[in-house]
Design an enzyme around this catalytic site. Structure first.
Site, short mmCIF file in Angstrom:
data_model
loop_
_atom_site.label_atom_id
_atom_site.label_comp_id
_atom_site.label_asym_id
_atom_site.label_seq_id
_atom_site.Cartn_x
_atom_site.Cartn_y
_atom_site.Cartn_z
CG MET A 81 -1.79 -1.25 1.09
SD MET A 81 -2.68 -1.60 2.97
CE MET A 81 -3.58 -0.02 2.90
CG HIS A 82 0.52 3.45 2.26
ND1 HIS A 82 -0.84 3.70 2.17
CD2 HIS A 82 0.70 2.81 3.51
CE1 HIS A 82 -1.28 3.33 3.37
NE2 HIS A 82 -0.23 2.62 4.11
CG ASP A 240 -0.33 -5.31 1.72
OD1 ASP A 240 -0.96 -4.53 2.16
OD2 ASP A 240 0.91 -5.64 1.63
#
Length: 509
Positions: A81-82, A240
Site C-alpha cells: 500500500m501507499h 494487501d
C-alpha cells in the site's frame, strides 16, 4: 476446471496463486525483486521490476500447473500500500516509486496537518498525516524534484501499475485509495477539499472502484507477454491488508486478523465508518463493498525477522540449503530452545521507524537487557517476542475503542509456525485461528476476482471457501509471565524517544 488468478505485489516479491471454483489452491509461485535504499530511512523500487517479476511469475505458474489460458476466468490484484508511482503523459515511469516504509516526508506531514487541521484531516480521511502515506510523497516530489513533478501526469499505487500494464486501464480501489490521504473514506470518493488544499492536480488521480468490480480486461499485447487470454477480466482488488483480511474471512464483526508480513497489522472489520477519537488507528474502506475497517500497523514485523535472518542467520541459511527446509523454521526452532522472556532480554522492532502506536520515523530498533548469558537462541526469541509485543500495542488501542474481538486469525509467513502462533495467543490473550490457506493477500485477491466474475458477494464466497483448520488457546501461566514483560516493553519507547532522535540526527548529519 476453472480458475481465478490472485496476484500479490509485495515489498520483497510478487506472489501468484491459482484457485479453483471450490477455493482450493492449485499452485503458487513467487519472484523476488530488489528494494532500493539510497539513504537511511528511504525506500524505493523500480515499477518495471514489479512488471518483469509479475510476468515471470504468471508464466511459471501456468507452466507448473499446466493451466490453459481459457481456464482462468478472472484476475484479482493485491499489493503493498501507499507507494507512489509517478507516470508521465506517455505512461513512462518518471522516477523510482516511493514505498510505504519510506520515511523522508516528516516535514510534508507537518505541513499537511497545519494546512488542513488535524481534526478535519482525521475526520475526512480517517487518518493522521503519516510518512508512509501517498499524499506527503507527492508534496516531497514537488519540493525536492520539481523537474520530475513537472513531468508527472498520473499518480497510482503499486498494484494499479500492474493492472495498467495488463489492461491499459486506469483505476484504483477505495480500500487501497484510503491510504493515499486523499480519499473521503466515509463516502468512498476522492476528497476535493483535501486535494484542493494540498494543490495536487485532480486529473492525476484515477477512477475509483469497489474491490470486486471489474476494472479492465487483459489486452492482446499483455496476453502475448504473459500467456493469458485476451479479454480476461481483472477486478480492482485491494491493498494487501484488505485482501489479506478477506483471505482469512475477516468480513464480519468480532473477528480480527494479525498479518505477519514485512509489516505487521492488526485488523478489524467495521459495518460502518468509525474513527478513533485520537486517530491512533487507521480507518479505511474495506475490500468488502460498503464496509470499512480499522487497523494498527507496525512497520517492521516480518521485516525485523528477515533482518535478523539476513545478518545473523548464516548457519541456519546453510542448514536450510542442505536439508531443503525453510530457514525461518530453523530459526524458530532455535528460538524455542530459549526460555519465555529470553531471560530478561527485550527487542524493540523499530528498524524502519514506527507507525502504531508511535508515529515516529526516527524510532530505532534496540536490544535491551543483554548480558553474558544470552546466546543466539535468546536473541532470536527476543526478536519474535518484540514483534509480538509491538503488534499487541495495536490490540490495546482497539480495546480502548471498545472494539469487540472473539478470535484472531493469522496470515502471512509467520502463520506457519505453531511456536509463533502460541506466542501470539499467550501475549494477546485470545485464541489464534489458522484457516485452510496461508496465502492471505493473494487468496483474498482471488476471492475478489471470483466475486466480480461470478456475481456473488464476497462474504458468500468466504463462507464457501474458507475453513478453520487449527485453533491455539492461550496458556494462562504464559500469559501471566508475558504480562510483566509487556508492561516493561510499553514503557521503553517513551524513555528512549529522545535518544532515538539524537542518534538519528547524528547519523544523517
Amino acid at each position: 476446471m476453472a480458475y481465478f488468478l490472485g496476484i500479490d505485489l509485495g515489498t520483497s516479491a510478487v506472489k501468484c496463486i491459482l484457485v479453483d471454483e471450490q477455493g482450493n489452491v492449485n499452485g503458487n509461485h513467487s519472484v523476488e525483486y530488489p528494494l532500493l535504499q539510497p539513504r537511511p530511512g528511504w525506500a524505493e523500487q523500480n515499477p518495471e521490476d514489479w512488471w518483469l517479476g509479475t510476468r515471470a511469475c504468471i508464466q511459471q505458474l501456468l507452466r507448473q500447473t499446466k493451466a490453459k489460458d481459457e481456464q482462468i476466468l478472472g484476475i484479482g490484484l493485491s499489493g503493498q500500500m501507499h507507494g507512489s508511482v509517478f507516470l508521465d503523459a506517455q505512461l513512462n515511469v518518471v522516477r523510482p516509486a516511493l514505498l510505504w516504509c519510506d520515511q523522508r516526508t516528516a516535514n510534508q506531514c507537518e505541513w499537511i496537518e497545519a494546512t488542513l487541521g488535524k481534526e478535519k484531516l482525521g475526520k475526512l480521511t480517517g487518518n493522521k498525516a503519516l510518512t508512509g502515506f501517498t499524499a506527503p510523497k507527492v508534496l516531497w516530489l514537488k519540493e525536492n524534484e520539481p523537474d520530475n513533478y513537472a513531468k508527472t501526469a498520473h499518480l497510482m499505487l503499486p498494484k494499479d501499475y500492474i493492472r495498467l500494464k495488463l489492461t491499459g486501464a486506469f483505476g484504483m480501489d477505495v480500500a487501497d485509495a484510503s491510504g493515499t490521504l486523499l480519499l473521503n473514506v466515509a463516502h468512498r470518493r476522492w476528497s476535493h477539499e483535501v486535494i484542493d488544499k494540498l494543490g495536487i492536480p485532480m486529473e492525476w488521480l484515477p477512477p475509483l472502484f469497489e474491490s470486486n468490480e471489474v476494472a479492465g480486461y487483459v489486452t492482446s499485447d499483455a496476453a502475448a507477454l504473459v500467456g493469458l487470454k485476451t479479454g480476461t477480466p481483472v477486478v480492482a482488488g485491494g491493498g494487501d491488508q484488505a485482501c489479506g483480511a478477506v483471505g482469512v474471512g475477516v468480513v464480519r464483526n468480532g473477528i480480527a486478523s494479525v498479518a505477519l508480513g514485512t509489516s505487521g497489522v492488526v485488523f478489524v472489520h467495521d459495518d460502518s465508518y468509525q474513527v478513533d477519537d485520537q486517530f491512533r488507528l487507521h480507518s479505511f474502506c474495506h475490500g468488502v463493498p460498503n464496509k470499512w475497517h480499522r487497523m494498527g500497523v507496525m512497520l517492521s514485523a516480518g521485516g525485523s525477522f528477515q533482518w535478523w535472518k539476513n545478518h545473523f542467520g548464516g548457519d541456519e541459511i546453510e542448514r536450510a540449503k542442505a536439508d531443503g527446509k525453510d530457514v525461518y523454521e530453523h530459526l524458530t526452532n532455535l528460538a524455542e530452545t530459549a526460555p519465555l522472556g529470553s531471560e530478561g532480554l527485550l527487542f524493540l522492532p523499530y528498524l524502519t521507524g514506527e507507525r502504531t502506536p508511535h508515529p515516529d520515523p526516527q524510532a530505532r530498533g534496540s536490544f535491551i537487557g543483554l548480558n553474558l548469558r544470552h546466546t543466539k537462541a535468546h536473541l532470536t526469541r527476543a526478536v519474535l517476542e518484540g514483534i509480538t509485543f509491538g503488534l499487541r500495542d495495536s490490540l490495546e488501542l482497539m480495546k480502548q475503542s471498545s472494539i469487540s474481538i472473539s478470535e484472531l486469525r493469522v496470515n502471512g509467513g509467520g502463520a506457519r509456525s505453531l511456536f509463533w502462533r502460541q506466542m501470539i495467543a499467550d501475549i494477546f490473550g485470545y485464541p489464534v485461528i489458522t484457516v485452510n490457506t496461508t496465502d492471505g493477500p493473494a487468496y483474498g485477491a482471488a476471492i475478489m476476482a471470483a466475486s466480480g466474475v461470478l456475481k456473488q458477494d464476497i462474504e458468500h464466497i468466504c463462507e464457501k471457501w474458507i475453513k478453520v483448520v487449527d485453533r491455539v488457546e492461550p496458556n494462562t501461566l504464559n500469559q501471566q509471565k508475558y504480562e510483566a514483560y509487556y508492561t516493561i516493553y510499553r514503557g521503553l519507547y517513551p524513555k528512549l524517544k529522545d535518544t532515538f532522535h539524537q542518534l538519528s540526527d547524528l547519523a544523517q548529519s
